[in-house]
Enzyme design. Structure first.
Site, mmCIF file in Angstrom:
data_model
loop_
_atom_site.group_PDB
_atom_site.id
_atom_site.type_symbol
_atom_site.label_atom_id
_atom_site.label_comp_id
_atom_site.label_asym_id
_atom_site.label_seq_id
_atom_site.Cartn_x
_atom_site.Cartn_y
_atom_site.Cartn_z
ATOM 1 N N SER A 1 0.803 -1.224 0.000
ATOM 2 C CA SER A 1 0.000 0.000 0.000
ATOM 3 C C SER A 1 0.836 1.275 0.000
ATOM 4 O O SER A 1 0.289 2.374 -0.143
ATOM 5 C CB SER A 1 -0.951 0.001 1.198
ATOM 6 O OG SER A 1 -0.240 0.009 2.413
ATOM 7 N N LYS B 1 -6.166 3.699 8.769
ATOM 8 C CA LYS B 1 -5.296 4.700 8.152
ATOM 9 C C LYS B 1 -5.884 6.097 8.285
ATOM 10 O O LYS B 1 -5.154 7.066 8.541
ATOM 11 C CB LYS B 1 -5.078 4.345 6.678
ATOM 12 C CG LYS B 1 -4.272 3.062 6.486
ATOM 13 C CD LYS B 1 -4.180 2.647 5.033
ATOM 14 C CE LYS B 1 -3.360 1.374 4.865
ATOM 15 N NZ LYS B 1 -3.297 0.911 3.466
#
Length: 777
Positions: free
Chosen positions: A661, A704
């Site tokens: 990611s 996140k």
């Protein structure tokens, strides 16, 4: 071995768990640990089969050191040794003399000890023979009262050998390990004999009392044989047919064995386990959905999806009379309530709760048991859990399933496949029992920090439910509704005796903890409670004396917890060339990654530092290739790149980093470096990159976003395919503070995060020299 007459010896050491070996006593031992196997081989090769046996203080320590061991032990001789199929050894040892360690010698392969041989002591005038006769006579009564059959052992007890008689009897008595160790350390033969006599006398008096309370009929009939006793137990247990057939078969084998032979002990132990398992016992569960929902809400704040899944399960149980057991997997960072939620599920269903920790388990036998061919074999943790629960339908928690390991002893994850497969677990076979157990009614729950670390075949058999990290507002509500009351009660306060305002709790959350869960938050609240309790005691207030509530304000907070650990922490102070902010999802929750890129003279290599995992290294290579393709598309001169190395670094090098990611962040950092355009400091991003510049979806969006919000970042770029996750999982209070930019390609992302756009079809230019000068300043 003539050297046993020496005062000092050097011998290999085998640590014993839950066992104290005495001189003159013959003991069978299963040796399985690597260092113990090495010590066994060294004893056979170097010291004529002699070794030193000492008990561990902590039974769970896998590799004991000097501080973990008792210094006094037994010098022993190996009488028999047979290697097993799994690399372990089955040995029989004969205890010889007492010894005390003078020095611990460790060469890395095995542990040796330099020891002194302890001599027996006896004071003049003590009648050792008289004490020995009394001790043996009392032991014979003990054997009769206990209905033991030890003809061979009784014959070894000689009135002229008090020390030997004391050691043999001490080895048979059911005593705690520390008590046996204390007897081993006693070198005065008379004092040791008196201690053993007193212990034995106490046991005999208790047995006499129990015998007097038995019905007269039982006394007249005389003591039952083991065969008769087990026969009655088997008939009364109402075992399933296949289990009863095995029990009857084993009982007939026991009847044909010599009394109290080693094989007879193994058969009794096996029959005891067959009778201890609750084969036909099922606890009636709660099927009141409203009550279950109330219990779940009482114990945990939020977790809407998880609670809905449990209530769905209850609804199915109401409609289907014989539904299969459920297998759920709770995945989330530490401290979010995975284990405690499992307990709440058991309470909501009114079932028994059993927990088994799988962290660090390497031996397949821990799950499925040891086969009965091994001395000291026993069932696996699943069978032990059913015995502990007392029913065949408990809520069974397999904690930390992602921490399973494997070695030469087998793969525990493979052993779990049968137990966690709804199509197979009605016929689960434990190696020790060698019988089918029906686990279909067991509600299995597993927990993990990362689902990626669970073997795919095992993961496929479970329904994964993710427990994300908590937001600031959720932590505040959890602290007010649960943690304050819990810690107040634990530290001797009434529920409202200590008051902490919301703004002070928010300071604890933001300035003293940095976590996805609430474990550290609870620790800090516990510190506040303890400091408050200490202040009350030191002030001289008496117990029960009325007093106003203790109010914790900002001043007292800093007095109790010290200087704040995290104050106004920001990711970056300003925009920089070659520096970009990424978002990561770790086992501890969400976090940010600051990616730095710099150039230096070299050979065109890409240098990666920051303890990156294999997948992240591949993402770095993909980002580097994309960057060069992008520069070629922009007609920028990349020829001189082969004379320079590009160094990509992610700080906090002690922390492992893994996953794809960060691909977009790595590419942005590289493009910023090679074009000289700074990256906006108030933007963070996440997404996997392809060589064509496409941005692929990633996991952990909620974690996140929470991490970005914690660091004061208010603009986040995510893959467009993750936009649905943002809409569904992010609380409204975070959505009001954060602006999300869904993107499909790197071109879209670069237009947003770079301070000014890259001009297409730019005049061909040498970009290396000015960038090199800038990077070296």
């Amino acid at each position: 071995m003539d050297r046993l007459n020496d005062r000092e010896l050097i011998l290999p050491l085998i640590p014993l768990r839950e066992l104290v070996a005495f001189p003159t006593v013959i003991v069978p031992i299963l040796v399985g640990r690597d260092r113990s196997v090495n010590a066994l081989k060294a004893a056979l090769a170097e010291s004529g089969g002699h070794l030193f046996l000492a008990a561990q203080k902590n039974q769970v320590t896998e590799t004991p050191r000097a501080d973990d061991m008792y210094e006094t032990g037994t010098i022993a001789r190996i009488e028999k040794s047979a290697e097993q199929g799994n690399g372990s050894f089955r040995i029989v040892i004969q205890g010889l003399k007492r010894g005390r360690v003078l020095e611990w010698l460790d060469d890395g392969e095995c542990q040796r000890v330099r020891l002194e041989v302890l001599a027996e002591r006896a004071e003049p005038g003590q009648d050792l023979a008289e004490l020995s006769r009394n001790l043996i006579a009392l032991f014979e009564e003990y054997v009769n009262l206990k209905r033991l059959r030890l003809p061979g052992l009784l014959a070894r007890l000689k009135p002229s050998q008090l020390s030997d008689a004391s050691d043999i009897i001490a080895s048979i008595l059911s005593l705690p390990l520390k008590a046996k160790q204390s007897l081993l350390e006693e070198t005065d033969a008379y004092a040791r004999g008196v201690r053993v006599y007193n212990i034995l006398k106490k046991d005999v008096l208790q047995l006499r009392s129990q015998r007097e309370l038995e019905p007269k009929r039982m006394r007249e009939e005389g003591p039952e044989t083991d065969y008769e006793e087990y026969k009655k137990k088997i008939e009364a247990a109402q075992l399933p047919e296949h289990v009863k057939a095995r029990a009857d078969e084993e009982l007939e084998r026991l009847a044909a064995m010599p009394p109290f032979s080693a094989e007879g002990t193994v058969s009794r132990y096996y029959l005891d386990w067959l009778l201890a398992i609750p084969w036909r016992k099922f606890r009636k569960e709660n099927k009141d959905i409203r009550r279950a929902a109330q219990i779940l809400d009482e114990d945990h704040y939020g977790l809407r999806k998880v609670k809905e899944r449990i209530l769905d399960y209850l609804a199915v149980r109401l409609l289907v009379k014989k539904a299969q057991g459920e297998i759920l997997c709770f995945v989330g960072p530490p401290g979010v309530g995975k284990s405690s939620l499992s307990k709440s599920i058991a309470r909501a269903l009114d079932r028994k709760f059993v927990r088994v920790s799988l962290g660090g388990v390497k031996d397949e036998a821990e799950i499925r048991g040891h086969r009965r061919t091994y001395i000291g074999s026993y069932p696996g943790q699943i069978v032990k859990g059913l015995k502990k629960a007392g029913s065949m339908n408990p809520v069974f928690l397999l904690d930390e399933i992602d921490k399973l390991n494997s070695d030469f002893r087998g793969d525990p994850a493979s052993a779990l496949l049968e137990a966690l497969d709804p199509e197979q677990n009605a016929e689960f076979v434990d190696h020790y029992l060698d019988l089918e157990l029906d686990l279909s009614q067991v509600f299995f729950i597993t927990t993990a920090n990362f689902s990626e670390n669970i073997p795919p075949a095992l993961l496929d058999r479970m329904e994964v439910i993710e427990l994300p990290g908590y937001t600031e507002r959720e932590k505040l509500e959890i602290a007010k509704s649960f943690l304050l009351k819990k810690q107040a009660e634990k530290n001797g306060f009434a529920a409202d005796a200590v008051r902490i305002a919301d703004d002070v709790l928010l300071r604890v959350i933001n300035e003293y903890t940095r976590e996805a869960g609430v474990r550290n938050l609870e620790r800090e609240i516990a510190v506040i409670m303890r400091k408050t309790a200490r202040g009350i005691v030191e002030s001289g207030r008496r117990e029960g004396e009325p007093a106003p509530p203790e109010v914790i304000d900002g001043e007292r907070l800093e007095k109790f917890l010290g200087v704040p650990k995290f104050i106004g922490q920001k990711a970056l102070q300003g925009s920089e060339v070659g520096v970009a902010i990424g978002l990561a999802w770790t086992a501890a929750g969400g976090d940010i990654l600051v990616v730095e890129a710099r150039m230096l003279k070299g050979k065109g290599d890409l240098i990666l530092t920051g303890r990156l995992g294999e997948v992240m290294k591949e993402s770095s290579s993909a980002a580097f290739s994309y960057t060069k393709l992008k520069l070629f598309e922009l007609e920028l001169d990349t020829e001189e790149l082969r004379h320079y190395d590009i160094h990509l670094h992610i700080p906090e090098g002690a922390v492992p980093k893994e996953g794809p990611s960060a691909g977009v962040t790595l590419a942005v950092s590289l493009l910023s470096l090679l074009t000289g355009i700074p990256v906006r400091p108030d933007y963070a991003m996440t997404g996997e990159i392809t060589l064509r510049g496409k941005i692929l979806p990633v996991g952990g969006i909620k974690e996140k976003v929470i991490a970005a919000h914690r660091y004061g970042i208010r603009n986040i770029l995510i893959p467009s395919e993750n936009e649905k996750d943002y809409r569904e999982d992010i609380p409204e209070e975070l959505k009001r503070d954060i602006r999300v930019h869904p993107v499909d390609t790197m071109d879209e992302l670069l237009e947003i995060v770079l301070e000014h756009p890259i001009k297409i079809k730019n005049i061909r230019s040498k970009v290396i020299r000015p960038l090199q000068e800038a990077s070296l300043q």
